[in-house]
Design an enzyme around this catalytic site. Structure first.
Site, PDB file in Angstrom:
ATOM      1  N   HIS A   1       6.625 -30.180  74.283  1.00 53.00           N
ATOM      2  CA  HIS A   1       6.960 -31.370  73.499  1.00 53.00           C
ATOM      3  C   HIS A   1       8.209 -31.128  72.642  1.00 53.00           C
ATOM      4  O   HIS A   1       8.194 -31.393  71.433  1.00 53.00           O
ATOM      5  CB  HIS A   1       5.751 -31.737  72.641  1.00 53.00           C
ATOM      6  CG  HIS A   1       5.656 -33.179  72.281  1.00 53.00           C
ATOM      7  ND1 HIS A   1       6.647 -33.849  71.586  1.00 53.00           N
ATOM      8  CD2 HIS A   1       4.684 -34.094  72.521  1.00 53.00           C
ATOM      9  CE1 HIS A   1       6.271 -35.099  71.407  1.00 53.00           C
ATOM     10  NE2 HIS A   1       5.086 -35.274  71.970  1.00 53.00           N
TER      11      HIS A   1
ATOM     12  N   GLU B   1       8.807 -35.302  78.242  1.00 50.73           N
ATOM     13  CA  GLU B   1       7.554 -34.566  78.418  1.00 50.73           C
ATOM     14  C   GLU B   1       7.130 -34.705  79.875  1.00 50.73           C
ATOM     15  O   GLU B   1       6.654 -35.774  80.279  1.00 50.73           O
ATOM     16  CB  GLU B   1       6.486 -35.124  77.486  1.00 50.73           C
ATOM     17  CG  GLU B   1       6.880 -35.086  76.023  1.00 50.73           C
ATOM     18  CD  GLU B   1       6.142 -36.130  75.204  1.00 50.73           C
ATOM     19  OE1 GLU B   1       4.896 -36.132  75.223  1.00 50.73           O
ATOM     20  OE2 GLU B   1       6.798 -36.950  74.545  1.00 50.73           O
TER      21      GLU B   1
ATOM     22  N   HIS C   1      -2.770 -35.480  72.979  1.00 47.03           N
ATOM     23  CA  HIS C   1      -2.314 -34.104  73.159  1.00 47.03           C
ATOM     24  C   HIS C   1      -3.439 -33.069  73.010  1.00 47.03           C
ATOM     25  O   HIS C   1      -3.264 -32.014  72.396  1.00 47.03           O
ATOM     26  CB  HIS C   1      -1.170 -33.786  72.191  1.00 47.03           C
ATOM     27  CG  HIS C   1       0.042 -34.654  72.388  1.00 47.03           C
ATOM     28  ND1 HIS C   1       0.407 -35.135  73.619  1.00 47.03           N
ATOM     29  CD2 HIS C   1       0.966 -35.129  71.504  1.00 47.03           C
ATOM     30  CE1 HIS C   1       1.510 -35.868  73.490  1.00 47.03           C
ATOM     31  NE2 HIS C   1       1.866 -35.893  72.229  1.00 47.03           N
TER      32      HIS C   1
HETATM   33  C1  BGC Z   1       3.317 -39.699  72.269  1.00 44.13           C
HETATM   34  C2  BGC Z   1       3.632 -40.442  71.015  1.00 44.13           C
HETATM   35  C3  BGC Z   1       3.348 -39.539  69.844  1.00 44.13           C
HETATM   36  C4  BGC Z   1       4.168 -38.263  70.019  1.00 44.13           C
HETATM   37  C5  BGC Z   1       3.964 -37.251  68.918  1.00 44.13           C
HETATM   38  C6  BGC Z   1       4.214 -38.524  72.352  1.00 44.13           C
HETATM   39  O1  BGC Z   1       3.955 -37.819  73.526  1.00 44.13           O
HETATM   40  O2  BGC Z   1       3.415 -40.533  73.405  1.00 44.13           O
HETATM   41  O3  BGC Z   1       2.900 -41.650  70.913  1.00 44.13           O
HETATM   42  O4  BGC Z   1       3.650 -40.155  68.618  1.00 44.13           O
HETATM   43  O5  BGC Z   1       3.944 -37.677  71.251  1.00 44.13           O
HETATM   44  O6  BGC Z   1       2.748 -36.621  69.010  1.00 44.13           O
END
Ligand code: BGC
Length: 352
Positions: free
Chosen positions: A179, A318, A105
């Site tokens: 998210h 997402e 991210h």
């Molecule tokens: C990821 C996960 C992660 C989560 C929280 C998701 O987009 O694929 O692996 O734990 O975000 O950051």
């Protein structure tokens, strides 16, 4: 209608504003200037009751310390870049590493940790706010200055429209998303495994045991990832399947069938529904993929109203380019070149 309040002050003295966007149907959404976080999403569920359908926190401090990107705009690059390394136009880059050996991210101080500039675009019907961010060349290791603008609009059709605009001073990679963790029974109502989901995707990107795509684009037929028919989340979660073990649940990118690289229109891609069918979330986007994530890592996390969130208490949709695309030549390109104007759109519609 839009109201705004001071949500808190960052350790460096920056104020964080909370905007509340309300429509005439009784939907009300709180958005923070820290990370563009969708903090609360109230829908009217009976004559005098509302339900808050997103996970979140009560305090600014919790958002500053958050490692789950609750409700946030994430970037520059949603999901993983393997080892935080990529090569663009012959130059090697190393980004921040914040998940094992990988970049997740956009790094530890990605978009979700920044206070965005904000203004009201429309305070009448279809209330709308603008969030803006300048991320400098080298921020979290990514090349080029990048200017990002996100417009959030709550429509009278109970859709939250999220539009992303960006341009860069040199070639870079860009893959923003939101998210939000949804629980359509209410953020404090436990597991979502009885929710039903649909994703119009006949292919997905298998992962290794660290959640990084292998590079393969595989058919969903006869796998737990065939979510084309409306399917109880419990079904893939309980499947004896290596991919589900690798993700510790659903944490996979599905490749949307109706994606077209030229489209600037949000097309129906996915939905979630409560077991009783009373509340439905529909997702529309022009992005090529959706990471469906069942909050597999949550463990006794203190959230809003002292709720303790556990694994599977929320589900994320997402909308995104595929994880690790800068290292996967067969995936749609995430390169943003000088002079290009990035635009993407995702709409979340709630029916109740
Ligand atoms: C990821 C996960 C992660 C989560 C929280 C998701 O987009 O694929 O692996 O734990 O975000 O950051």
């Amino acid at each position: 209608m839009i109201t705004q309040t001071l949500f808190g002050t960052m350790p460096n003295g920056q104020d964080v504003t909370q905007y509340t966007l309300t429509n005439t149907k009784g939907v009300s959404i709180d958005i923070l200037t820290l990370g563009g976080v969708i903090r609360r999403w109230l829908i009217p569920t009976s004559k005098d009751a509302t339900t808050d359908i997103v996970l979140g926190y009560d305090t600014l401090e919790d958002y500053v310390n958050d490692d789950s990107s609750f409700g946030a705009l994430v970037g520059r690059y949603a999901n993983r870049i393997a080892k935080g390394k990529f090569t663009l136009e012959g130059v090697d880059y190393q980004t921040d590493i914040n998940l094992g050996d990988h970049c997740l991210h956009g790094g530890s101080q990605g978009f979700s940790k920044k206070v965005w500039s904000s203004s009201v675009l429309s305070n009448s019907e279809n209330p709308s706010i603008i969030l803006e961010l300048n991320s400098e060349d080298g921020d979290q290791g990514f090349p080029g200055d990048i200017y990002v603008k996100v417009i959030y609009t709550l429509t009278e059709q109970n859709r939250l429209k999220i539009e992303y605009f960006a341009n860069a001073s040199q070639s870079t990679v860009f893959n923003p998303t939101n998210h939000s963790y949804f629980n359509l029974n209410g953020h404090n109502s436990g597991p979502v495994d009885q929710h039903k989901v649909q994703i119009l995707a006949s292919q997905y990107t298998p992962i290794d045991n660290e959640g990084v795509p292998t590079g393969e684009i595989a058919a969903v037929d006869n796998t737990p990832f065939d979510l084309r028919p409306l399917t109880s989340i419990n079904q893939p979660l309980s499947a004896q399947n290596e991919q589900i073990q690798f993700g510790n649940g659903l944490d996979h990118n599905l490749c949307l069938d109706y994606y077209s690289s030229e489209s600037k229109v949000a097309t129906y891609a996915a939905q979630a529904q409560t077991e009783d069918g009373c509340v439905t979330l529909k997702v529309y986007t022009n992005m090529p993929g959706i990471q469906i994530f069942t909050a597999n890592h949550l463990s006794n996390k203190k959230g809003k109203e002292s709720t303790r969130y556990q694994a599977r208490h929320g589900v994320c949709f997402e909308t995104q380019f595929f994880a690790d695309s800068p290292n996967k030549p067969d995936f749609p390109s995430t390169t943003l070149k000088v002079g290009e104007e990035f635009y993407s759109i995702t709409e979340y519609e709630v029916l109740f």
